[in-house]
Design a protein around this motif. Structure first.
Motif, PDB file in Angstrom:
ATOM      1  N   ARG A 325      -4.986 -17.532  40.955  1.00  0.00           N
ATOM      2  CA  ARG A 325      -4.490 -18.756  41.590  1.00  0.00           C
ATOM      3  C   ARG A 325      -5.518 -19.882  41.601  1.00  0.00           C
ATOM      4  O   ARG A 325      -5.176 -21.017  41.927  1.00  0.00           O
ATOM      5  N   TRP A 326      -6.772 -19.568  41.297  1.00  0.00           N
ATOM      6  CA  TRP A 326      -7.808 -20.601  41.359  1.00  0.00           C
ATOM      7  C   TRP A 326      -8.685 -20.533  40.119  1.00  0.00           C
ATOM      8  O   TRP A 326      -8.929 -19.455  39.560  1.00  0.00           O
ATOM      9  N   ARG A 327      -9.136 -21.686  39.694  1.00  0.00           N
ATOM     10  CA  ARG A 327     -10.066 -21.770  38.569  1.00  0.00           C
ATOM     11  C   ARG A 327     -11.167 -22.762  38.909  1.00  0.00           C
ATOM     12  O   ARG A 327     -11.051 -23.545  39.873  1.00  0.00           O
ATOM     13  N   TYR A 328     -12.210 -22.743  38.096  1.00  0.00           N
ATOM     14  CA  TYR A 328     -13.295 -23.708  38.231  1.00  0.00           C
ATOM     15  C   TYR A 328     -13.128 -24.773  37.152  1.00  0.00           C
ATOM     16  O   TYR A 328     -13.102 -24.448  35.951  1.00  0.00           O
ATOM     17  N   ASP A 329     -13.005 -26.022  37.564  1.00  0.00           N
ATOM     18  CA  ASP A 329     -12.791 -27.087  36.579  1.00  0.00           C
ATOM     19  C   ASP A 329     -14.124 -27.518  35.958  1.00  0.00           C
ATOM     20  O   ASP A 329     -15.183 -26.928  36.221  1.00  0.00           O
ATOM     21  N   TYR A 330     -14.082 -28.549  35.123  1.00  0.00           N
ATOM     22  CA  TYR A 330     -15.266 -28.968  34.372  1.00  0.00           C
ATOM     23  C   TYR A 330     -16.355 -29.579  35.270  1.00  0.00           C
ATOM     24  O   TYR A 330     -17.484 -29.792  34.812  1.00  0.00           O
ATOM     25  N   ASP A 331     -16.000 -29.854  36.511  1.00  0.00           N
ATOM     26  CA  ASP A 331     -17.002 -30.341  37.463  1.00  0.00           C
ATOM     27  C   ASP A 331     -17.512 -29.219  38.359  1.00  0.00           C
ATOM     28  O   ASP A 331     -18.292 -29.482  39.287  1.00  0.00           O
ATOM     29  N   GLY A 332     -17.045 -27.989  38.118  1.00  0.00           N
ATOM     30  CA  GLY A 332     -17.461 -26.859  38.942  1.00  0.00           C
ATOM     31  C   GLY A 332     -16.711 -26.749  40.253  1.00  0.00           C
ATOM     32  O   GLY A 332     -17.104 -25.978  41.137  1.00  0.00           O
ATOM     33  N   LYS A 333     -15.618 -27.512  40.380  1.00  0.00           N
ATOM     34  CA  LYS A 333     -14.837 -27.473  41.602  1.00  0.00           C
ATOM     35  C   LYS A 333     -13.782 -26.363  41.528  1.00  0.00           C
ATOM     36  O   LYS A 333     -13.215 -26.091  40.466  1.00  0.00           O
ATOM     37  N   ARG A 334     -13.510 -25.754  42.675  1.00  0.00           N
ATOM     38  CA  ARG A 334     -12.459 -24.736  42.787  1.00  0.00           C
ATOM     39  C   ARG A 334     -11.119 -25.455  42.901  1.00  0.00           C
ATOM     40  O   ARG A 334     -10.889 -26.241  43.810  1.00  0.00           O
ATOM     41  N   VAL A 335     -10.206 -25.158  41.939  1.00  0.00           N
ATOM     42  CA  VAL A 335      -8.913 -25.845  41.865  1.00  0.00           C
ATOM     43  C   VAL A 335      -7.798 -24.798  41.944  1.00  0.00           C
ATOM     44  O   VAL A 335      -7.826 -23.789  41.230  1.00  0.00           O
ATOM     45  N   GLU A 336      -6.802 -25.045  42.804  1.00  0.00           N
ATOM     46  CA  GLU A 336      -5.641 -24.146  42.853  1.00  0.00           C
ATOM     47  C   GLU A 336      -4.725 -24.467  41.681  1.00  0.00           C
ATOM     48  O   GLU A 336      -4.376 -25.627  41.442  1.00  0.00           O
ATOM     49  N   ASP A 337      -4.323 -23.442  40.952  1.00  0.00           N
ATOM     50  CA  ASP A 337      -3.512 -23.610  39.731  1.00  0.00           C
ATOM     51  C   ASP A 337      -2.658 -22.350  39.609  1.00  0.00           C
ATOM     52  O   ASP A 337      -3.061 -21.362  39.017  1.00  0.00           O
ATOM     53  N   ILE A 338      -1.455 -22.377  40.190  1.00  0.00           N
ATOM     54  CA  ILE A 338      -0.630 -21.178  40.348  1.00  0.00           C
ATOM     55  C   ILE A 338       0.220 -20.951  39.101  1.00  0.00           C
ATOM     56  O   ILE A 338       0.878 -21.862  38.596  1.00  0.00           O
ATOM     57  N   PHE A 339       0.218 -19.728  38.619  1.00  0.00           N
ATOM     58  CA  PHE A 339       0.976 -19.340  37.430  1.00  0.00           C
ATOM     59  C   PHE A 339       2.463 -19.246  37.760  1.00  0.00           C
ATOM     60  O   PHE A 339       2.857 -18.686  38.790  1.00  0.00           O
ATOM     61  N   ASP A 340       3.303 -19.759  36.865  1.00  0.00           N
ATOM     62  CA  ASP A 340       4.764 -19.727  37.030  1.00  0.00           C
ATOM     63  C   ASP A 340       5.357 -18.953  35.856  1.00  0.00           C
ATOM     64  O   ASP A 340       5.494 -19.504  34.758  1.00  0.00           O
ATOM     65  N   PRO A 341       5.726 -17.678  36.036  1.00  0.00           N
ATOM     66  CA  PRO A 341       6.254 -16.884  34.920  1.00  0.00           C
ATOM     67  C   PRO A 341       7.491 -17.500  34.280  1.00  0.00           C
ATOM     68  O   PRO A 341       7.648 -17.457  33.055  1.00  0.00           O
ATOM     69  N   THR A 342       8.395 -18.059  35.090  1.00  0.00           N
ATOM     70  CA  THR A 342       9.622 -18.636  34.539  1.00  0.00           C
ATOM     71  C   THR A 342       9.305 -19.831  33.648  1.00  0.00           C
ATOM     72  O   THR A 342       9.824 -19.946  32.527  1.00  0.00           O
ATOM     73  N   ALA A 343       8.455 -20.726  34.121  1.00  0.00           N
ATOM     74  CA  ALA A 343       8.089 -21.899  33.321  1.00  0.00           C
ATOM     75  C   ALA A 343       7.327 -21.489  32.071  1.00  0.00           C
ATOM     76  O   ALA A 343       7.484 -22.115  31.010  1.00  0.00           O
ATOM     77  N   GLN A 344       6.501 -20.455  32.185  1.00  0.00           N
ATOM     78  CA  GLN A 344       5.746 -19.973  31.030  1.00  0.00           C
ATOM     79  C   GLN A 344       6.677 -19.570  29.898  1.00  0.00           C
ATOM     80  O   GLN A 344       6.447 -19.885  28.733  1.00  0.00           O
ATOM     81  N   VAL A 345       7.754 -18.871  30.224  1.00  0.00           N
ATOM     82  CA  VAL A 345       8.709 -18.453  29.195  1.00  0.00           C
ATOM     83  C   VAL A 345       9.557 -19.622  28.730  1.00  0.00           C
ATOM     84  O   VAL A 345       9.786 -19.808  27.531  1.00  0.00           O
TER      85      VAL A 345
END
Length: 435
Positions: A325-345
């Motif tokens: 649910r979280w990643r580190y962006d290019y500035d080193g900040k913790r960003v919430e980025d939630i995976f959506d299985p339906t949208a992925q397909v």
């Protein structure tokens, strides 16, 4: 069970296996599964002909001695519960102790009686005492010989006969995948002769069964490595394998679990000061930043859509939603980025030719902790996966091939009929899914 006595091309291809199946029906009359032309317009999200299961779910059944083989050997059959008159509407109605099916022939009869139409294999082995015998080794000592190939393909014709006898289609298999391929990143830039011979044998086996797909239960490459390079190489490998398999009219596919939907580590080195999951302060730590692209998306981006399709496990995709649910962006900040299985397909729906229709009960674990779900029969009242929304919004209705899977279905010696009861519950719930 009555069988059509006319000789069709499918039955002729099957050879002696169909005759063996037609002569033997130990389970009594089975419910004939007849696809309805009206079902396409009934709002069904999984059409009649697409109702499938992977035999890993019922893996205890092929390996045990079946009803007919037990009688022939003069030994008691395995006894268990398959459900009483109110089952599966009342899952607690276990019914009386009855002899349990064993081996492919009896399993296929049972699954067809539940309403399944497609079979995804998880290997071809069964107990040698059952009709059809043991699966021969196609490559003893790693070497495919003329004799081993002939025996293996004869077994394929037997299995095809068993499938045909109950109106079932082999949709895929989790089996052999070569370690070498034609391409600059393969050892020596080529495929080894042993891999080539074995792959050709497996493809001919799949063609005899009538499979449009042949694959693996694993990711395209190890998801423990989130760098971009191995996932690019994996795309090269699977394109090369599909160029071979499509000569047989078969697409080769990969499977995926939750780690394959983690974030690709594709950015610069950055210093982070927050824990990825909790957000709590941590000592300055250097990590590789993430753009937000997931591992499987990169694999899809670098492969030819005309060649490469995949199989999503819907349960593990929802585990990924819980975990990553979280990643580190290019500035080193913790960003919430939630995976959506339906949208992925939905954004590339034709790439997802197959699914594992695996259901889950939410555990209540905090986001990012544990798996977040436990496996249950498809459509169980405890379900926390919205299959109506998923199948209703991914597009290309009727194209995909969903196969019911439940890793924990077998009940062992304490409840040897459980995987079959769960199959019956799941088939009914898949058939009644509307949207």
């Amino acid at each position: 069970m009555a069988f059509d006595s006319r000789i069709s091309r499918r039955r002729l291809m099957a050879g002696a296996g169909a005759a063996a199946a037609a002569a033997f029906s130990p389970l009594g009359p089975a419910a004939v599964f007849s696809p309805s032309m009206a079902s396409a317009a009934s709002g069904r999200l999984i059409p009649d002909g697409k109702l499938g299961t992977i035999t890993f779910t019922q893996r205890d059944v092929p390996t045990r001695v079946g009803i007919a083989a037990s009688a022939a050997m003069g030994v008691p059959p395995t006894m268990g519960y398959l459900g009483g008159p109110e089952f599966p509407q009342n899952p607690d109605d276990l019914g009386p102790l009855v002899p349990l099916p064993g081996g492919w022939l009896e399993l296929f009869e049972f699954l067809a009686g539940c309403g399944f139409k497609q079979i995804e294999f998880a290997g071809y082995g069964q107990n040698a005492a059952n009709p059809g015998g043991a699966a021969p080794n196609p490559a003893p000592g790693g070497v495919t010989t003329a004799e081993s190939r002939a025996a293996y393909l004869a077994y394929a014709r037997t299995l095809r006969g068993f499938l045909d006898a109950y109106g079932l289609q082999a949709i895929g298999n989790h089996g052999f995948i070569p370690n070498t391929w034609y391409g600059p990143n393969s050892p020596g830039g080529t495929m080894s002769s042993q891999d080539y011979d074995r792959l050709q044998t497996e493809l001919e086996f799949a063609a005899i069964l009538g499979m449009p797909y042949m694959g693996t239960g694993g990711d395209p490459t190890s998801a423990n490595n989130r760098n971009i390079e191995p996932w690019t190489v994996a795309g090269e490998k699977w394109e090369a394998l599909n160029r071979i398999s499509l000569q047989w009219g078969i697409h080769m596919y990969t499977h995926n679990h939750s780690p394959a939907y983690n974030f690709l580590q594709d950015g610069p080195l950055v210093t982070v000061t927050e824990d990825r999951v909790s957000g709590a302060p941590i000592p300055p730590t250097v990590v590789r930043a993430e753009s937000g692209k997931r591992l499987m998306q990169h694999y899809l981006d670098v492969t030819d859509p005309e060649l490469v399709v995949i199989e999503m496990d819907i349960y593990w995709a929802h585990v990924a939603q819980h975990q990553w649910r979280w990643r580190y962006d290019y500035d080193g900040k913790r960003v919430e980025d939630i995976f959506d299985p339906t949208a992925q397909v939905a954004k590339q729906t034709m790439r997802y030719a197959l699914f594992h229709a695996k259901d889950g009960d939410a555990t209540g674990q905090p986001d990012g902790v544990g798996d977040g779900y436990t496996m249950i029969p498809f459509g169980d009242p405890r379900s926390d996966i919205d299959f109506t929304s998923f199948f209703g919004n991914i597009g290309a209705k009727g194209y995909h091939n969903p196969n019911y899977e439940q890793d924990n279905a077998p009940g062992g010696s304490a409840d040897p009929g459980r995987s079959l009861r769960f199959a019956k519950i799941s088939a009914g719930n898949m058939a009644t899914l509307r949207g």
